[in-house]
Enzyme design. Sequence first.
Site, PDB file in Angstrom:
ATOM      1  CE  LYS A  20      -3.493   1.596   2.815  1.00  0.00           C
ATOM      2  NZ  LYS A  20      -4.675   1.796   4.447  1.00  0.00           N
ATOM      3  CB  SER A  38      -8.006   3.997   3.045  1.00  0.00           C
ATOM      4  OG  SER A  38      -6.879   2.568   4.270  1.00  0.00           O
ATOM      5  CB  SER A  42      -8.199   0.667   5.987  1.00  0.00           C
ATOM      6  OG  SER A  42      -8.670   2.242   5.939  1.00  0.00           O
TER       7      SER A  42
HETATM    8  N1  GLN Z   1     -12.733   4.344   7.003  1.00  0.00           N
HETATM    9  C1  GLN Z   1     -11.575   5.021   8.234  1.00  0.00           C
HETATM   10  C2  GLN Z   1     -11.207   6.603   8.565  1.00  0.00           C
HETATM   11  O1  GLN Z   1     -11.114   6.839   6.665  1.00  0.00           O
HETATM   12  C3  GLN Z   1     -11.039   3.936   8.324  1.00  0.00           C
HETATM   13  C4  GLN Z   1      -9.470   4.591   7.437  1.00  0.00           C
HETATM   14  C5  GLN Z   1      -8.365   3.462   7.984  1.00  0.00           C
HETATM   15  O2  GLN Z   1      -8.614   2.566   8.704  1.00  0.00           O
HETATM   16  N2  GLN Z   1      -6.918   3.496   7.417  1.00  0.00           N
HETATM   17  O3  GLN Z   1     -10.515   7.021   8.093  1.00  0.00           O
END
Ligand code: GLN
Length: 489
Positions: free
Chosen positions: A85, A160, A184
């Site tokens: 990532k 994400s 994410s």
């Molecule tokens: N969707 C959550 C956020 O926007 C978690 C994102 C993540 O785990 N990086 O913060």
Amino acid sequence: MDNGFPSLPALQTALRKGDLSSAELVETCLRRIEERDEILHAFLWVDADGARRAARAADARLEEARRAGETETLPPLLGIPLAVKDVLAVEGMPATAGSRILEGFVPPYTATAVARLQRAGAIVLGKTNTDEFAMGSSTENSAYGVTRNPWNPAHVPGGSSGGSAAAVAGGLVPAALGTDTGGSVRQPASYCGITGLKPTYGRVSRYGLIAYGSSLDTVGVLTRSAEDAALLLSLMAGRDRRDATSAALPAPDFIPQDDLRGLRIGLPREYFIEGIQAEVREAIEAALDVFVSLGAEVLPVSLPHTEYALPVYYLIAPAEASANLARFDGVRYGAREPADTMWEVFTRTRGARFGAEVKRRIMLGTYALSAGYYDAYYGQAQKVRTLIRRDFEAAFEKVDLLASPVAPTTAFRIGEHTADPLAMYLEDIFTITANLAGVPGLSVPVGFDGQGLPVGMQLMGPPFGEASLLRAAHTYQGATDWHRRLPKS
Ligand code: GLN
């Protein structure tokens, strides 16, 4: 290898025996990226030349070891390509975090989690798409375009870590690294029908991870099976002197054993709410029946402060993000908008190059931390966070693991939630608690909805309880084949 990939241990065996070369494996990945990634857009950057070079070196080493009869002592991932990532630094490869503000930034060092896998012989094939600074649940917040779900390109892959999830589910790469601050790794794994592990906070070093919410961030894996996740975790885990929060626990042997007799699985009542898609609920219930048939016992539990998790998370995560993102000023990293004064460089660069969601979080977080509001918002959220963590401690006195849906729905359509940030935040309702409590969570595929989109089940364990999580998931995967299904290519 017609569409997917064999497991990592199977790839290891094939490489060591000489049934498969690392060069062939890398070419397969590159060919599939060529064929499929125009639609999927899982990758932001592919290092074809570097991967080919590394594969040749791995093949030479494999060949030599085979001749000497010493393949047993080779590093476990030698010659196996992985994707990373784009929030994790890899020396010499661009790192954008999905943001225009980091355009052109090439880190001079490698994240510890990645470096440990490279030391174990893995080849980093490229960097995968992500919501900008990992803020999002769909990978639609990337400044470099959306990633599509390999099961249905009209749908999001989740986020994400959506690029990593789509790369694995789409058969572009055998496994990938992601990060999980509020879900994410687990949520995109669920939406893409693969296995995703978010380790205990502190299990894997965060050094080299572009920070989002430092007290919540974890480095996790997206794989085809719990067995593969176990192997990668065992190689990444452990103390790193460059991350003071990394745990001084020796990396345990995570390779799980098949026996669930006596395992107590708790169903938190607050996670089985109205509003969960019926097909998600049914698939979870069917999966729980399989766990029972394997010897586990299922019982109700309560995590009473669950209703506060979303507001607590959306104070703590933006507050920490607003502090972490202050370093992107157009001077130290990446891109710079030209201007006459230093102050204008800061404001123009940040104004032009942060996306809308990132700006929203910086404003929310700055407000929550501002003088006069700190106690009322951030301080209060930290107190409630303690109550959420205690809920988990109390539950783990009664049960070994907790089971729940990963998300209330299967993968939604691209664009469906973009106008409504709150609807997007609700997709994380079952995953953010594990980050607030610091406990490990795993997403395993347990079925499909009527449209052919995958459903995932979440298992959560006590701090540093990854071994029992992985053992349970591995045993379930021995009795089912949801994780082996592949999207049509
Ligand atoms: N969707 C959550 C956020 O926007 C978690 C994102 C993540 O785990 N990086 O913060």
